[in-house]
Design a protein around this motif. Structure first.
Motif, mmCIF file in Angstrom:
data_model
loop_
_atom_site.group_PDB
_atom_site.id
_atom_site.type_symbol
_atom_site.label_atom_id
_atom_site.label_comp_id
_atom_site.label_asym_id
_atom_site.label_seq_id
_atom_site.Cartn_x
_atom_site.Cartn_y
_atom_site.Cartn_z
ATOM 1 N N ASP A 121 0.824 -1.198 0.000
ATOM 2 C CA ASP A 121 0.000 0.000 0.000
ATOM 3 C C ASP A 121 0.860 1.249 0.000
ATOM 4 O O ASP A 121 1.898 1.317 0.686
ATOM 5 N N ASP A 122 0.409 2.223 -0.746
ATOM 6 C CA ASP A 122 1.037 3.536 -0.710
ATOM 7 C C ASP A 122 0.600 4.216 0.586
ATOM 8 O O ASP A 122 -0.565 4.130 0.973
ATOM 9 N N PRO A 123 1.477 4.877 1.294
ATOM 10 C CA PRO A 123 1.100 5.526 2.567
ATOM 11 C C PRO A 123 -0.022 6.538 2.413
ATOM 12 O O PRO A 123 -0.701 6.872 3.386
ATOM 13 N N ARG A 124 -0.249 7.026 1.204
ATOM 14 C CA ARG A 124 -1.322 8.005 0.998
ATOM 15 C C ARG A 124 -2.675 7.329 0.792
ATOM 16 O O ARG A 124 -3.706 7.986 0.772
ATOM 17 N N GLU A 125 -2.673 6.002 0.617
ATOM 18 C CA GLU A 125 -3.919 5.267 0.398
ATOM 19 C C GLU A 125 -4.623 4.957 1.704
ATOM 20 O O GLU A 125 -3.995 4.931 2.774
#
Length: 415
Positions: free
Chosen positions: A182-186
């Protein structure tokens, strides 16, 4: 004598529910018809009420557990609260002393205790888990302490054990998918029960039915003119606005009687034909798409249809739909045009055999009597089960709707 509080019949094709919230705790006094527990089904929330006055003795299922129709949720001691409380206290005392007595038996006679525990093991699992244990030939002792209330084994515990320990021979699995990073912004959010059910039912429809879609377009000039001319008088007399949905609904009813296979259903090797129309109207609610049903719509005029649709739409937005308002549909209409959709291929709502898709009204050039003119046009789509409905019937059905909407007088004259 105690009274069992069971999971009631939940509606058409709904066989399980999730215990969302307990409204009463053991020892609480309850009155007849007072809600005890709230269940969440695939479609709506349901409150299960007490059948008589009394005191709640026990909760048999924890919050978050999945239960089947007929499962005993709790037991109720009938009578007045004051008379029932001593018995409740004695029951609670006995329950509290049970672990200590069991521990003493284990310490003094390990072999005998082990044998007794094995005999009583099924009582340590919830009903759904007990059934699954028997089917998988798994001893409750093998799983040990469960994650449910009072360390009872839940259905989830059994499924996890089967998956992780190979209690049943598993079919060869494809190569494991590499974990997603996962992207930390997701933001990862668990799918709601309703959304999961919608996904499963739509996929089930694609896997089961031979779905095909046919299209046509409707010149909305006449319908818009009729609506503009009578909308104020209509609203003043009936207290509801005149919309296009009632016009399409009446057109569908006329076409369904002419082509009964579109309103029919496949049941095994049989085809069920109906002399009535229970029309589902797809509505976007706060938790997802629901399809409340307008029953016996063939007997309604424009005003009655508009009132029914308005009432069901309001209930859908407020989360107040009842189970019987979501079941029994024979044909459905969905209007993606309210969201700006120009064209789509709707998916049928099993066990129905067809669904009509309405779309956005858009002005575009068309040829009329050899002249290019600008007209308000709408694409319409009929998705149907090709196992029961032939292409000729589907196309003719859609043409009949087109003709009725383009000239509403045809509906009045039944032609």
């Amino acid at each position: 004598m105690s009274v069992d509080i069971k999971v009631p019949t939940l509606g058409e094709s709904v066989v399980t529910a999730t215990v969302a919230k307990w409204l009463k705790n053991p020892g609480d006094a309850v009155k007849a018809d007072e809600p005890i527990v709230e269940l969440e089904t695939d479609k709506v929330s349901v409150e299960v009420s007490a059948s008589t006055d009394g005191v709640l003795e026990a909760q048999n299922v924890p919050e978050g557990a999945e239960v089947e129709v007929g499962t005993v949720l709790a037991t109720l001691k009938p009578g007045k609260a004051g008379a029932a409380k001593p018995a409740q206290a004695a029951s609670a005392s006995a329950a509290a002393s049970a672990p200590a007595q069991e521990k003493a038996l284990v310490e003094t006679a390990p072999a005998k205790a082990s044998s007794t525990s094995a005999e009583k093991a099924p009582a340590q699992a919830f009903p759904a888990a007990t059934k699954l244990l028997k089917e998988a030939a798994i001893s409750p002792e093998t799983i040990g302490v469960g994650s449910g209330k009072g360390d009872r084994i839940t259905k989830g515990d059994v499924l996890a054990f089967i998956e992780n320990n190979g209690a049943k021979p598993a079919a060869p699995k494809p190569a494991a998918k590499s974990p997603r990073t996962d992207d930390p912004r997701e933001e990862r959010v668990r799918m709601t029960r309703l959304r999961s059910t919608i996904a499963n039912r739509l996929k089930e429809a694609q896997n089961t039915a031979a779905i095909l879609t046919t299209f046509n377009e409707v010149d909305m000039s006449a319908a818009m003119k009729m609506r503009a001319e009578f909308k104020e008088v209509f609203e003043k007399k009936h207290g509801v606005k005149l919309g296009f949905m009632s016009i399409f609904a009446r057109a569908c009813v006329a076409a369904l009687y002419e082509f009964p296979a579109v309103n029919a259903e496949i049941d095994g090797q049989d085809i069920i034909y109906r002399p009535f129309v229970n029309m589902g109207i797809a509505v976007g609610g706060p938790n997802g798409l629901v399809v409340p049903v307008v029953r016996d719509i063939q007997d309604m005029d424009y005003a009655e249809i508009e009132k029914s649709i308005s009432t069901l739409g309001r209930k859908a937005r407020d989360g107040g739909l009842k189970l019987d308002e979501l079941s029994g549909g024979t044909f459905s209409i969905t209007n993606g045009g309210v969201y700006g959709s120009l064209m789509s291929t709707p998916i049928i709502n099993p066990p129905q055999s067809a669904i009509l898709g309405m779309h956005k009204i858009q002005e575009r050039p068309v040829a009329v009597n050899g002249q290019v003119v600008i007209r308000p046009m709408m694409y319409i789509a009929l998705s149907y089960d090709h196992r029961i409905i032939d292409g000729r019937e589907a196309v003719s059905f859609l043409v009949r709707i087109k003709e009725s909407v383009e000239d509403p007088r045809r509906l009045l004259l039944s032609i």
